[in-house]
Write a protein that holds these residues in place. Structure first.
Motif, PDB file in Angstrom:
ATOM      1  N   ARG A 181      40.477  47.058  37.058  1.00 33.55           N
ATOM      2  CA  ARG A 181      39.038  46.891  36.876  1.00 33.55           C
ATOM      3  C   ARG A 181      38.464  48.207  36.409  1.00 33.55           C
ATOM      4  NH1 ARG A 181      34.716  46.578  41.540  1.00 33.55           N
ATOM      5  NH2 ARG A 181      32.876  45.855  40.424  1.00 33.55           N
ATOM      6  N   SER A 182      37.466  48.152  35.520  1.00 39.26           N
ATOM      7  CA  SER A 182      36.753  49.362  35.092  1.00 39.26           C
ATOM      8  C   SER A 182      35.277  49.021  34.935  1.00 39.26           C
ATOM      9  CB  SER A 182      37.326  49.899  33.778  1.00 39.26           C
ATOM     10  OG  SER A 182      37.131  48.977  32.728  1.00 39.26           O
ATOM     11  N   PHE A 183      34.428  49.956  35.321  1.00 38.70           N
ATOM     12  CA  PHE A 183      32.990  49.729  35.225  1.00 38.70           C
ATOM     13  C   PHE A 183      32.294  51.082  35.216  1.00 38.70           C
ATOM     14  CE2 PHE A 183      34.461  49.475  39.564  1.00 38.70           C
ATOM     15  CZ  PHE A 183      33.613  50.332  40.270  1.00 38.70           C
ATOM     16  N   THR A 184      31.030  51.060  34.836  1.00 40.89           N
ATOM     17  CA  THR A 184      30.242  52.291  34.735  1.00 40.89           C
ATOM     18  C   THR A 184      29.199  52.316  35.836  1.00 40.89           C
ATOM     19  OG1 THR A 184      30.557  52.356  32.339  1.00 40.89           O
ATOM     20  CG2 THR A 184      28.773  53.682  33.243  1.00 40.89           C
ATOM     21  N   VAL A 185      29.104  53.457  36.504  1.00 43.95           N
ATOM     22  CA  VAL A 185      28.104  53.672  37.552  1.00 43.95           C
ATOM     23  C   VAL A 185      27.069  54.661  37.028  1.00 43.95           C
ATOM     24  CG1 VAL A 185      27.708  54.547  39.889  1.00 43.95           C
ATOM     25  CG2 VAL A 185      29.766  53.208  39.392  1.00 43.95           C
ATOM     26  N   ARG A 186      25.804  54.283  37.111  1.00 42.33           N
ATOM     27  CA  ARG A 186      24.737  55.150  36.607  1.00 42.33           C
ATOM     28  C   ARG A 186      24.772  56.501  37.334  1.00 42.33           C
ATOM     29  NH1 ARG A 186      19.977  53.979  33.992  1.00 42.33           N
ATOM     30  NH2 ARG A 186      20.293  51.748  34.370  1.00 42.33           N
ATOM     31  N   GLY A 187      24.815  57.561  36.562  1.00 46.22           N
ATOM     32  CA  GLY A 187      24.821  58.894  37.137  1.00 46.22           C
ATOM     33  C   GLY A 187      26.213  59.425  37.439  1.00 46.22           C
ATOM     34  N   SER A 188      27.220  58.555  37.415  1.00 43.56           N
ATOM     35  CA  SER A 188      28.580  58.992  37.723  1.00 43.56           C
ATOM     36  C   SER A 188      29.543  58.792  36.571  1.00 43.56           C
ATOM     37  CB  SER A 188      29.113  58.245  38.964  1.00 43.56           C
ATOM     38  OG  SER A 188      28.353  58.571  40.098  1.00 43.56           O
ATOM     39  N   GLY A 189      29.275  57.774  35.748  1.00 42.11           N
ATOM     40  CA  GLY A 189      30.165  57.509  34.626  1.00 42.11           C
ATOM     41  C   GLY A 189      31.189  56.446  34.942  1.00 42.11           C
ATOM     42  N   LEU A 190      32.343  56.554  34.320  1.00 46.72           N
ATOM     43  CA  LEU A 190      33.362  55.504  34.392  1.00 46.72           C
ATOM     44  C   LEU A 190      34.120  55.552  35.714  1.00 46.72           C
ATOM     45  CD1 LEU A 190      34.856  53.226  32.824  1.00 46.72           C
ATOM     46  CD2 LEU A 190      36.519  54.971  32.169  1.00 46.72           C
ATOM     47  N   VAL A 191      34.311  54.365  36.307  1.00 46.41           N
ATOM     48  CA  VAL A 191      35.127  54.199  37.512  1.00 46.41           C
ATOM     49  C   VAL A 191      36.183  53.145  37.225  1.00 46.41           C
ATOM     50  CG1 VAL A 191      35.168  53.502  39.939  1.00 46.41           C
ATOM     51  CG2 VAL A 191      33.250  54.841  39.057  1.00 46.41           C
ATOM     52  N   VAL A 192      37.437  53.449  37.576  1.00 44.03           N
ATOM     53  CA  VAL A 192      38.513  52.467  37.454  1.00 44.03           C
ATOM     54  C   VAL A 192      39.118  52.257  38.833  1.00 44.03           C
ATOM     55  CG1 VAL A 192      39.021  53.117  35.073  1.00 44.03           C
ATOM     56  CG2 VAL A 192      40.289  54.194  36.934  1.00 44.03           C
ATOM     57  N   THR A 193      39.643  51.054  39.047  1.00 44.92           N
ATOM     58  CA  THR A 193      40.263  50.748  40.341  1.00 44.92           C
ATOM     59  C   THR A 193      41.676  50.238  40.132  1.00 44.92           C
ATOM     60  OG1 THR A 193      39.559  48.426  40.416  1.00 44.92           O
ATOM     61  CG2 THR A 193      38.003  50.078  41.246  1.00 44.92           C
ATOM     62  N   GLY A 194      42.475  50.349  41.174  1.00 39.63           N
ATOM     63  CA  GLY A 194      43.837  49.851  41.122  1.00 39.63           C
ATOM     64  C   GLY A 194      44.535  50.053  42.457  1.00 39.63           C
ATOM     65  N   THR A 195      45.752  49.553  42.534  1.00 39.30           N
ATOM     66  CA  THR A 195      46.577  49.736  43.723  1.00 39.30           C
ATOM     67  C   THR A 195      47.554  50.866  43.452  1.00 39.30           C
ATOM     68  OG1 THR A 195      46.422  47.387  44.319  1.00 39.30           O
ATOM     69  CG2 THR A 195      48.244  48.659  45.287  1.00 39.30           C
ATOM     70  N   LEU A 196      47.428  51.950  44.209  1.00 34.54           N
ATOM     71  CA  LEU A 196      48.302  53.120  44.048  1.00 34.54           C
ATOM     72  C   LEU A 196      49.594  52.850  44.816  1.00 34.54           C
ATOM     73  CD1 LEU A 196      48.593  56.022  42.947  1.00 34.54           C
ATOM     74  CD2 LEU A 196      47.641  56.835  45.120  1.00 34.54           C
ATOM     75  N   GLY A 197      50.666  52.568  44.067  1.00 41.97           N
ATOM     76  CA  GLY A 197      51.945  52.248  44.696  1.00 41.97           C
ATOM     77  C   GLY A 197      52.815  53.449  44.945  1.00 41.97           C
ATOM     78  N   ALA A 198      52.560  54.556  44.246  1.00 37.14           N
ATOM     79  CA  ALA A 198      53.364  55.773  44.411  1.00 37.14           C
ATOM     80  C   ALA A 198      52.529  56.975  44.001  1.00 37.14           C
ATOM     81  CB  ALA A 198      54.639  55.707  43.584  1.00 37.14           C
ATOM     82  N   GLY A 199      52.853  58.127  44.566  1.00 40.78           N
ATOM     83  CA  GLY A 199      52.173  59.355  44.209  1.00 40.78           C
ATOM     84  C   GLY A 199      50.934  59.621  45.044  1.00 40.78           C
ATOM     85  N   LEU A 244      35.750  60.030  29.747  1.00 40.82           N
ATOM     86  CA  LEU A 244      36.331  58.758  29.306  1.00 40.82           C
ATOM     87  C   LEU A 244      35.258  57.689  29.400  1.00 40.82           C
ATOM     88  CD1 LEU A 244      39.166  57.773  28.392  1.00 40.82           C
ATOM     89  CD2 LEU A 244      39.500  56.908  30.703  1.00 40.82           C
ATOM     90  N   ASP A 245      35.198  56.815  28.377  1.00 38.41           N
ATOM     91  CA  ASP A 245      34.208  55.750  28.408  1.00 38.41           C
ATOM     92  C   ASP A 245      34.893  54.404  28.628  1.00 38.41           C
ATOM     93  OD1 ASP A 245      35.172  54.836  25.828  1.00 38.41           O
ATOM     94  OD2 ASP A 245      34.002  56.467  24.939  1.00 38.41           O
ATOM     95  N   LYS A 246      34.105  53.391  28.936  1.00 38.11           N
ATOM     96  CA  LYS A 246      34.624  52.081  29.300  1.00 38.11           C
ATOM     97  C   LYS A 246      35.378  51.428  28.154  1.00 38.11           C
ATOM     98  CE  LYS A 246      33.126  47.944  31.796  1.00 38.11           C
ATOM     99  NZ  LYS A 246      33.806  46.942  30.965  1.00 38.11           N
ATOM    100  N   GLU A 247      35.008  51.752  26.907  1.00 36.40           N
ATOM    101  CA  GLU A 247      35.669  51.140  25.763  1.00 36.40           C
ATOM    102  C   GLU A 247      37.075  51.704  25.550  1.00 36.40           C
ATOM    103  OE1 GLU A 247      32.503  52.261  25.741  1.00 36.40           O
ATOM    104  OE2 GLU A 247      31.733  50.200  25.932  1.00 36.40           O
ATOM    105  N   SER A 248      37.390  52.848  26.157  1.00 37.29           N
ATOM    106  CA  SER A 248      38.682  53.500  25.932  1.00 37.29           C
ATOM    107  C   SER A 248      39.763  53.055  26.889  1.00 37.29           C
ATOM    108  CB  SER A 248      38.517  55.029  26.039  1.00 37.29           C
ATOM    109  OG  SER A 248      37.575  55.494  25.105  1.00 37.29           O
ATOM    110  N   THR A 249      39.395  52.305  27.938  1.00 39.11           N
ATOM    111  CA  THR A 249      40.385  51.896  28.920  1.00 39.11           C
ATOM    112  C   THR A 249      39.950  50.570  29.526  1.00 39.11           C
ATOM    113  OG1 THR A 249      41.673  52.651  30.825  1.00 39.11           O
ATOM    114  CG2 THR A 249      39.317  53.107  30.865  1.00 39.11           C
ATOM    115  N   GLY A 250      40.725  50.095  30.482  1.00 36.27           N
ATOM    116  CA  GLY A 250      40.405  48.833  31.129  1.00 36.27           C
ATOM    117  C   GLY A 250      41.652  48.231  31.738  1.00 36.27           C
ATOM    118  N   ARG A 251      41.532  46.977  32.155  1.00 39.65           N
ATOM    119  CA  ARG A 251      42.665  46.296  32.788  1.00 39.65           C
ATOM    120  C   ARG A 251      43.888  46.323  31.868  1.00 39.65           C
ATOM    121  NH1 ARG A 251      41.230  40.641  35.147  1.00 39.65           N
ATOM    122  NH2 ARG A 251      40.272  42.036  36.696  1.00 39.65           N
ATOM    123  N   GLY A 252      45.034  46.661  32.446  1.00 33.78           N
ATOM    124  CA  GLY A 252      46.272  46.750  31.675  1.00 33.78           C
ATOM    125  C   GLY A 252      46.635  48.162  31.273  1.00 33.78           C
ATOM    126  N   ASP A 253      45.653  49.075  31.325  1.00 38.44           N
ATOM    127  CA  ASP A 253      45.930  50.487  31.088  1.00 38.44           C
ATOM    128  C   ASP A 253      46.427  51.095  32.405  1.00 38.44           C
ATOM    129  OD1 ASP A 253      46.126  52.901  29.804  1.00 38.44           O
ATOM    130  OD2 ASP A 253      43.975  53.142  29.422  1.00 38.44           O
TER     131      ASP A 253
END
Length: 595
Positions: A181-199, A244-253
């Motif tokens: 998932r990726s979305f933009t938060v006003r004042g913060s910019g781009l946020v992406v989410t995911g499940t961190l399996g390692a690292g 980074l902007d929302k158009e440069s990434t998203g689900r699958g990246d």
């Protein structure tokens, strides 16, 4: 933190159950709540009685949203499989189980919902029987009603037992965060989410995106709604990215540790379950991590196929994937990556040979097996494929299979011998010609193969002892005669010149090992250390420099550098009181008995 995904048929109450467990409804979109239908991934979390924090990835159950379901389940280590007591096993139950099985998920729990509407016994028996044949095996089952609350306590306890069995994520591994998932938060910019399996990810870290390779800085982190400076696997994480902007990434990246993954445009995989490899369609969709990409499928033989991807993905040996036919809306098979950097197949019969070569591969990163298969490979490439490397490189960062390296060494000796017999006037085989004949990618590898009796000489590989120029050979002969009676009476500078040793002649003799230079104008024959060891071993141990000088019939000018050389060679040992003893001598120092 532990992370679990839901699975199961549409309208069997997955989201309602998560709401009852956590107090938070995972459906985020107004359309989802209006229609009562999950169409995108949802997220919620709770604290178990054990104190463990449990995050849920809620997936849609409708057949039209299976790609979304796979994006949520792909990186997650366990599933909560949901079947309704009043409906039992349904078509999407079967497809979700096929996807879970294809991904090799081995940890799960069965929740039979709506037990207030029907006897849960038949649905439980039917579901457990179907699930038993998958990678989940025999799962614990709990009957529950989200409406009345019946069974919720038992389900929480079962979730605690499941969480306790889950393996810990390797926090020391490189980061590969599949973005769901990726979305933009006003004042913060781009946020992406995911499940961190390692690292682990820290605020301020610089990562790169798999899609573009572009470096991005971590501006902020959240885990389960709380800000944090550090997140360790396994965890649900939201990452606020700078530049980074929302158009440069998203689900699958994916977000990656720099220089830790190789872009994969084709990979050789093993097919398991479902459709046999030979019967697979030539085009399908591969679901890997949170990515869904169209692929070309080429059967190589047996259960091995080659996938060609339209854009690079950061894959490693052992990665799991699902091959799906979007037209027929069904899972075709499971895939396990055997080689994310395979060789090209150009010659007739190369596909069958490749399948045979991968016949015993199990998709487990192993250094010895990968070296046998690749013969020569750079260390960084092997580690980027997930292989732990312990072997010492043969040259630079090149690793070699030991048997192949020995064969190359023998082949080089044959080539040099043949070359010198065909071209007796040339000193040896040009190193570039040797590289070409051996099919090696770097000249440094040829140079590393050069061991006695082979030697390097002015960019050529030759064999046999180096021939001394006539003038130098004459000087060495005169020195040998001079030292015949007193082998440690090194000539002075003037005498060396009279013997024929100018600066160049002496350097040449030293380089060829014809003389031993211990210090400026202190030159002996190469066997001087051995002769010295014989004489010094006869002395009472330990001995002084003066005693050694008398034994060697020479002066301190020669004795001091000779003993220092012997110290370095392990022939003598320097003691704290500045005396020495022969390393191989066991004769004790004399004991003085008082009168």
């Amino acid at each position: 933190m532990r992370v679990i995904a839901t699975a199961g048929h549409v309208d069997h109450g997955k989201s309602t159950l998560i709401h009852a467990l956590t107090g938070n409804h995972p459906d985020r979109l107004a359309e989802e709540r209006r229609r009562g239908l999950t169409i995108d991934l949802g997220f919620a979390w709770t604290d178990l009685p054990s104190g463990e924090r449990l995050a849920f990835v809620d997936v849609p159950g409708h057949e039209r949203f299976v790609p979304t379901m796979l994006a949520g389940v792909g990186p997650v280590p366990a599933v909560l499989f949901v079947v309704a007591a009043d409906e039992g096993w349904k078509p999407q139950s079967a497809e979700h189980l096929a996807a879970v099985d294809a991904l090799g998920v081995r940890h799960g729990l069965l929740a039979v919902t709506r037990c207030d509407l029907a006897d849960p016994g038949p649905a439980t028996a039917q579901a457990r029987d179907r699930i038993r044949s998958s990678t989940l095996g025999g799962v614990e089952a709990v009957a529950v009603s989200a409406r009345t609350g019946a069974g919720l306590a038992e389900l929480r306890a079962a979730l605690g037992r499941l969480a306790a069995r889950l393996p810990d994520g390797d926090a020391d591994s490189p980061v590969r965060l599949w973005i769901d998932r990726s979305f933009t938060v006003r004042g913060s910019g781009l946020v992406v989410t995911g499940t961190l399996g390692a690292g682990r990810i820290r605020r301020g870290d610089v990562l790169v995106t798999a899609r573009t390779g572009r470096p991005v800085r971590v501006r902020g982190l959240q885990a389960l709604g709380e800000k944090t400076d550090l997140v360790r696997a396994t965890a649900r994480v939201a990452v606020n990215l700078r530049d980074l902007d929302k158009e440069s990434t998203g689900r699958g990246d994916a977000l990656l540790t720099p220089d830790s993954f190789l872009p994969c445009l084709r990979c050789d995989v093993r097919v398991h379950g479902g459709t046999p490899a030979a019967a697979l369609p030539r085009t399908a969709v591969a679901h890997i991590g949170s990515a869904a990409v169209p692929v070309r499928v080429r059967p190589l033989g047996g259960d091995i196929v080659r996938l060609t991807l339209p854009a690079p993905l950061p894959l490693r040996i052992g990665d799991r994937a699902v091959l799906r036919d979007p037209g027929l809306r069904r899972v075709l098979a499971g895939l396990k990556v055997l080689d994310p950097q395979p060789p090209e197949l150009r010659l007739r019969g190369s596909a069958a040979r490749r399948a045979a070569d991968l016949g015993d591969a199990r998709g487990t990163p192993g250094e010895a097996a990968e070296l046998r298969r690749r013969l020569l490979v750079r260390r960084g490439e092997l580690t980027a494929m997930g292989v732990a490397v312990h072997t010492t490189p043969v040259a630079g960062d090149w690793l070699a299979d030991p048997a192949h390296w020995a064969a190359l060494s023998a082949r080089l000796a044959e080539l040099v011998t043949a070359y010198r017999s065909q071209r007796p006037t040339e000193e040896g085989m040009p190193v570039e010609a040797a590289r070409h004949r051996l099919g090696l990618p770097a000249v440094s590898l040829v140079e590393a193969l050069v061991t006695p009796p082979l030697r390097m000489s002015r960019g050529r590989v030759t064999t046999g002892p180096a021939a001394l120029p006539a003038a130098v050979a004459d000087a060495v002969h005169r020195l040998t005669t001079e030292l015949a009676r007193r082998p440690f009476a090194a000539p002075h500078a003037q005498q060396l010149a009279e013997l024929g040793f100018g600066r160049r002649e002496l350097a040449t003799a030293v380089r060829h090992g014809a003389v031993l230079r211990l210090a400026e104008h202190v030159v002996l024959l190469p066997d001087a250390p051995r002769l010295a060891a014989d004489r010094l071993s006869e002395l009472d141990q330990p001995f002084t420099v003066g005693t050694a000088s008398r034994a060697l019939d020479t002066t301190r000018r020669v004795t001091v550098p000779l003993l220092e050389h012997c110290d370095g060679q392990g022939i003598t040992q320097l003691l704290p009181d500045k005396r020495r003893r022969c390393a191989s001598c066991s004769r004790p120092a004399p004991v003085t008995t008082p009168p």
